[in-house]
Design a protein around this motif. Structure first.
Motif, mmCIF file in Angstrom:
data_model
loop_
_atom_site.group_PDB
_atom_site.id
_atom_site.type_symbol
_atom_site.label_atom_id
_atom_site.label_comp_id
_atom_site.label_asym_id
_atom_site.label_seq_id
_atom_site.Cartn_x
_atom_site.Cartn_y
_atom_site.Cartn_z
ATOM 1 N N TYR A 217 0.841 -1.200 0.056
ATOM 2 C CA TYR A 217 0.082 -0.082 -0.076
ATOM 3 C C TYR A 217 0.910 1.191 -0.038
ATOM 4 C CZ TYR A 217 -3.543 3.330 1.458
ATOM 5 O OH TYR A 217 -4.418 4.312 1.723
ATOM 6 N N SER A 218 1.954 1.290 0.960
ATOM 7 C CA SER A 218 2.832 2.501 0.901
ATOM 8 C C SER A 218 3.531 2.686 -0.394
ATOM 9 C CB SER A 218 4.039 2.204 1.945
ATOM 10 O OG SER A 218 4.924 3.446 1.890
ATOM 11 N N ASN A 219 3.901 1.448 -1.329
ATOM 12 C CA ASN A 219 4.635 1.755 -2.667
ATOM 13 C C ASN A 219 3.569 2.303 -3.773
ATOM 14 O OD1 ASN A 219 7.103 0.501 -1.873
ATOM 15 N ND2 ASN A 219 6.354 -1.377 -2.073
ATOM 16 N N LYS A 220 2.072 2.020 -3.502
ATOM 17 C CA LYS A 220 1.407 2.432 -4.448
ATOM 18 C C LYS A 220 1.008 3.688 -3.855
ATOM 19 C CE LYS A 220 -1.165 -1.944 -5.220
ATOM 20 N NZ LYS A 220 -2.237 -2.784 -4.980
ATOM 21 N N LEU A 221 0.935 4.265 -2.750
ATOM 22 C CA LEU A 221 0.789 5.831 -2.297
ATOM 23 C C LEU A 221 2.157 6.319 -2.818
ATOM 24 C CD1 LEU A 221 -0.470 5.666 1.245
ATOM 25 C CD2 LEU A 221 -1.682 5.934 -0.797
ATOM 26 N N ALA A 222 3.338 6.017 -2.877
ATOM 27 C CA ALA A 222 4.356 6.863 -3.338
ATOM 28 C C ALA A 222 4.327 6.730 -4.760
ATOM 29 C CB ALA A 222 5.520 5.898 -2.905
ATOM 30 N N ALA A 223 3.945 5.807 -5.666
ATOM 31 C CA ALA A 223 3.533 6.025 -7.058
ATOM 32 C C ALA A 223 2.503 6.749 -7.436
ATOM 33 C CB ALA A 223 3.361 4.460 -7.562
ATOM 34 N N GLY A 224 1.688 7.404 -6.375
ATOM 35 C CA GLY A 224 0.644 8.346 -6.762
ATOM 36 C C GLY A 224 -0.758 7.742 -6.754
ATOM 37 N N ASP A 225 -0.823 6.356 -6.506
ATOM 38 C CA ASP A 225 -2.068 5.574 -6.719
ATOM 39 C C ASP A 225 -2.775 5.847 -5.285
ATOM 40 O OD1 ASP A 225 -4.193 4.281 -7.343
ATOM 41 O OD2 ASP A 225 -3.145 2.434 -7.744
ATOM 42 N N PHE A 226 -3.945 6.244 -5.331
ATOM 43 C CA PHE A 226 -4.726 6.545 -4.195
ATOM 44 C C PHE A 226 -6.089 5.960 -4.215
ATOM 45 C CE2 PHE A 226 -2.736 9.577 -1.209
ATOM 46 C CZ PHE A 226 -1.648 9.957 -2.057
ATOM 47 N N THR A 227 -6.358 5.073 -5.046
ATOM 48 C CA THR A 227 -7.412 4.243 -5.372
ATOM 49 C C THR A 227 -7.642 3.212 -4.616
ATOM 50 O OG1 THR A 227 -6.449 2.934 -7.118
ATOM 51 C CG2 THR A 227 -7.532 5.066 -8.089
ATOM 52 N N GLN A 228 -6.554 2.678 -4.084
ATOM 53 C CA GLN A 228 -6.588 1.409 -3.202
ATOM 54 C C GLN A 228 -7.062 1.656 -1.940
ATOM 55 O OE1 GLN A 228 -5.958 -1.648 -4.725
ATOM 56 N NE2 GLN A 228 -5.730 -0.616 -6.520
ATOM 57 N N THR A 229 -7.516 0.687 -1.032
ATOM 58 C CA THR A 229 -7.759 0.892 0.167
ATOM 59 C C THR A 229 -7.032 0.019 1.039
ATOM 60 O OG1 THR A 229 -9.679 -0.526 -0.043
ATOM 61 C CG2 THR A 229 -10.114 1.625 0.014
ATOM 62 N N LEU A 230 -6.514 0.151 2.366
ATOM 63 C CA LEU A 230 -6.142 -0.654 3.088
ATOM 64 C C LEU A 230 -6.868 -0.921 4.338
ATOM 65 C CD1 LEU A 230 -3.402 -1.800 4.003
ATOM 66 C CD2 LEU A 230 -2.898 0.178 5.393
ATOM 67 N N THR A 231 -6.868 -2.475 4.378
ATOM 68 C CA THR A 231 -8.009 -3.032 5.376
ATOM 69 C C THR A 231 -7.287 -4.173 6.256
ATOM 70 O OG1 THR A 231 -8.686 -4.822 3.631
ATOM 71 C CG2 THR A 231 -10.113 -2.804 4.166
ATOM 72 N N GLN A 240 -2.591 -0.291 14.342
ATOM 73 C CA GLN A 240 -2.469 1.216 14.502
ATOM 74 C C GLN A 240 -1.701 1.808 13.685
ATOM 75 O OE1 GLN A 240 -0.775 1.796 18.444
ATOM 76 N NE2 GLN A 240 -2.509 0.818 19.443
ATOM 77 N N LEU A 241 -0.598 1.383 13.081
ATOM 78 C CA LEU A 241 0.082 1.929 12.025
ATOM 79 C C LEU A 241 -0.656 2.123 10.629
ATOM 80 C CD1 LEU A 241 2.751 3.090 10.853
ATOM 81 C CD2 LEU A 241 3.635 0.921 10.504
ATOM 82 N N SER A 242 -1.285 0.731 10.429
ATOM 83 C CA SER A 242 -2.012 0.810 9.100
ATOM 84 C C SER A 242 -3.196 1.838 9.042
ATOM 85 C CB SER A 242 -2.483 -0.589 8.986
ATOM 86 O OG SER A 242 -3.489 -0.943 10.067
ATOM 87 N N ALA A 243 -3.976 1.764 10.301
ATOM 88 C CA ALA A 243 -4.997 2.891 10.468
ATOM 89 C C ALA A 243 -4.420 4.591 10.322
ATOM 90 C CB ALA A 243 -5.858 2.835 12.014
ATOM 91 N N PHE A 245 -1.773 5.108 8.338
ATOM 92 C CA PHE A 245 -1.876 5.193 7.090
ATOM 93 C C PHE A 245 -3.029 5.355 6.185
ATOM 94 C CE2 PHE A 245 2.733 3.816 7.271
ATOM 95 C CZ PHE A 245 3.325 4.178 6.019
ATOM 96 N N GLY A 246 -3.852 4.879 6.568
ATOM 97 C CA GLY A 246 -5.472 5.000 6.134
ATOM 98 C C GLY A 246 -5.907 6.373 6.325
ATOM 99 N N ARG A 247 -5.687 6.784 7.392
ATOM 100 C CA ARG A 247 -6.164 8.356 7.721
ATOM 101 C C ARG A 247 -5.323 9.497 6.705
ATOM 102 N NH1 ARG A 247 -6.569 6.467 12.940
ATOM 103 N NH2 ARG A 247 -4.504 7.277 13.407
ATOM 104 N N MET A 248 -4.351 9.207 6.839
ATOM 105 C CA MET A 248 -3.325 10.049 6.017
ATOM 106 C C MET A 248 -3.575 10.074 4.461
ATOM 107 S SD MET A 248 0.919 9.860 5.325
ATOM 108 C CE MET A 248 0.480 8.205 4.261
ATOM 109 N N ALA A 249 -3.816 8.723 4.041
ATOM 110 C CA ALA A 249 -4.232 8.668 2.600
ATOM 111 C C ALA A 249 -5.345 9.234 2.274
ATOM 112 C CB ALA A 249 -4.016 7.114 1.978
ATOM 113 N N GLU A 250 -6.463 9.004 3.318
ATOM 114 C CA GLU A 250 -7.678 9.750 2.875
ATOM 115 C C GLU A 250 -7.733 11.108 2.778
ATOM 116 O OE1 GLU A 250 -11.645 9.470 1.778
ATOM 117 O OE2 GLU A 250 -10.356 7.889 2.126
#
Length: 562
Positions: A217-231, A240-243, A245-250
């Protein structure tokens, strides 16, 4: 995804498997020696005691004369001994009672109980306990095997002869018990290893699977892809770290979406403004050509009065065209002024949103730095574990020294100390592997911080570009207002020329005066037209610069997918 060779799961599985291996082996060996100790300390002494007392009782109540006669192969004596041995066999619940003649290192069966598998005259193996009994001291053999089974025998020598009484007990159950203990120990050890290995694999997967998802998920964010969701459904630090990341991406997704919408609006408005400016340039060119025609008409009036009426008609037509064009230009300039004001507000809004994106990026960078600090804290904990391992090695060495001093009594303690030393060495190796992994993780976090710094710089640069676009819109608004003022001046001059042409039409006598006024107005129009061309050229350059900046902003934002 990390290769299995360098993954945390592999290291965790190997470490747990090694620990379980040594633990299960230690438990199995302890169980085996504990069982054997129980047999040797409680079971075998009881058997030895019963056999020894039985042999002594049989010897005391046996007729020695019958024994010596049996040695001389007296049939009656042999029969009497068989019946006697049978009675004693039932009384003492032994396996076999026999009388053997020990001569020249060879033992021959003289007589045995009636149920015994030993035959009269059969040669049996001589052992140390039998030789000891022949010398007048009772003895008991170790567990031995022959063609009749597994036995343990007590021997008592018949005084004044080479005869030896033997009382045997079937101890095959002891051998079976030892074999059962070995198989049970091996089975328990193997079962513990299988269960432990399965548990270690499951636990390692539960640890590494969320980390792998987070890395992807972090690699996709670094590439500019915000279409994915992390569950990742976990309540530990990884969850907690994944949550986070999710809030930051949103938040980034919402901000980038707003910036994308704003950039599209800016480009659309810039294209519209550019089109309107092109129209203004065309209309200004027409005004310039009209002014030149007026100048030629005025010169023609001055050179030839005969052409005055016709020239004045042409001047009147040109002035009407100029008035109409000036009215249209005024309307276009009003619309351009309104659009420039709207574009200025949009650009200012985009600048504020880019500042919010920069703030969010700074917060994300702070989160990465916090994670780096926590990884350093974990490294300190691992260093503390390493120090504890060294202390365990020192304790093991001291235990080995004390065991060596204790001699034979400390042999078992020396084995335990050796195993503790081995476990401490294994723990040290595992700590080194964990330390290497933490170093790799810190390098990855440092690279992530560098990437977030780069993203932050790009966002700050984009905010600067949007601010430049806002400044360009402000400058454009000022230019449009200046152009509007110039067009109003042209309109006023046109009205004056129109009044002059009416006077020329009313009186031919005032032709010279009207011609002079027309020449003056034509010069004014020429100057105003030149100024208008200069203003429109600067306006065009500003609009083109704004359009280029808007396109660059859109290209910079198109790398994000939301």
């Amino acid at each position: 995804m990390l290769g299995f060779k360098n993954s945390i799961g592999r290291k965790f599985t190997i470490l747990l498997f090694v620990v379980l291996l040594f633990t299960s082996l230690a438990l199995g060996i302890s169980f085996y020696y504990s069982s054997m100790s129980t047999i040797n300390q409680y079971v075998m002494p009881q058997i030895d005691k019963l056999l020894t007392s039985s042999a002594q009782d049989i010897y005391k109540n046996m007729n020695v004369t019958h024994a010596r006669q049996a040695q001389s192969k007296g049939e009656q004596a042999i029969t009497n001994l068989k019946f006697y041995f049978k009675d004693k066999l039932t009384q003492h619940k032994a396996e076999t009672i026999f009388l053997a003649d020990l001569k020249e290192g060879q033992a021959t069966v003289v007589a045995a109980d009636q149920t015994s598998e030993l035959a009269q005259g059969e040669v049996i193996a001589v052992n140390s306990a039998m030789e000891q009994a022949s010398k007048g001291k009772p003895g008991i053999s170790d567990i031995y095997s022959d063609s009749h089974g597994v036995h343990k025998t007590a021997y008592v020598g018949v005084s004044g002869s080479t005869l030896v009484i033997g009382v045997s007990s079937d101890v095959g159950f002891v051998k079976d018990k030892i074999s059962s203990i070995l198989w049970n120990t091996a089975g328990i050890t193997l079962l513990a290893l299988v269960i432990g290995l399965g548990a270690s694999i499951l636990m390692s997967r539960r640890i590494t699977r969320p980390l792998s998802q987070l890395i992807s998920y972090s690699n996709k964010l670094a590439a500019g892809d915000f279409t994915q969701t992390l569950t990742i459904r976990s309540k530990d630090e990884v969850g907690q770290l994944s949550a986070s990341f999710g809030r930051m991406a949103e938040q980034l997704k919402q901000m980038i979406g707003q910036v994308l919408g704003t950039s599209h609006s800016v480009i659309s408005d810039a294209n519209d403004l550019k089109t309107r400016v092109d129209v203004l340039r065309e209309m200004a060119a027409q005004s310039s050509r009209s002014v030149k025609e007026i100048s030629k008409g005025s010169t023609t009036i001055a050179s030839s009065a005969l052409e005055n009426s016709r020239a004045m008609e042409e001047i009147n037509i040109g002035i009407q065209h100029i008035a109409s064009a000036a009215g249209e230009v005024t309307e276009q300039i009003s619309e351009a002024s309104a659009e420039a004001g709207s574009g200025n507000e949009i650009a200012q809004t985009a600048a504020r949103q880019m500042q919010q994106v920069a703030l969010a990026s700074g917060k994300s960078l702070e989160q990465f730095r916090l994670m780096n600090e926590r990884s350093l804290m974990i490294g300190e904990v691992v260093q503390g574990i390493t120090e504890i391992t060294k202390q365990i090695q020192m304790l093991s060495l001291n235990a080995s020294i004390e065991a060596a001093r204790a001699g034979e009594h400390g042999r078992g303690f020396a084995v335990v100390a050796g195993e503790v030393r081995k476990l401490s060495e294994q723990s040290k190796e595992s700590n080194e592997q964990i330390r290497e992994f933490l170093l790799g993780l810190q390098e990855d976090m440092n690279r992530s911080v560098s990437e977030m710094n780069h993203v932050n710089q790009e966002i700050v640069s984009g905010a600067g570009k949007v601010s430049e676009a806002g400044d360009a819109f402000s400058h454009l608004l000022i230019l449009i207002q200046s152009i509007n003022h110039s067009v109003q001046s042209v309109s006023a001059a046109t009205q004056e020329i129109s009044a002059g042409t009416e006077e020329v039409s009313a009186s031919v006598e005032e032709t010279a005066q009207i011609t002079e006024k027309s020449q003056t107005s034509a010069d004014t129009l020429a100057r105003n037209s030149a100024r208008q061309d200069e203003e429109l050229e600067g306006h065009t350059q500003t609009v083109e610069h704004l359009h280029e900046q808007a396109i660059r902003l859109q290209e910079a934002m198109n790398q994000f997918k939301i």
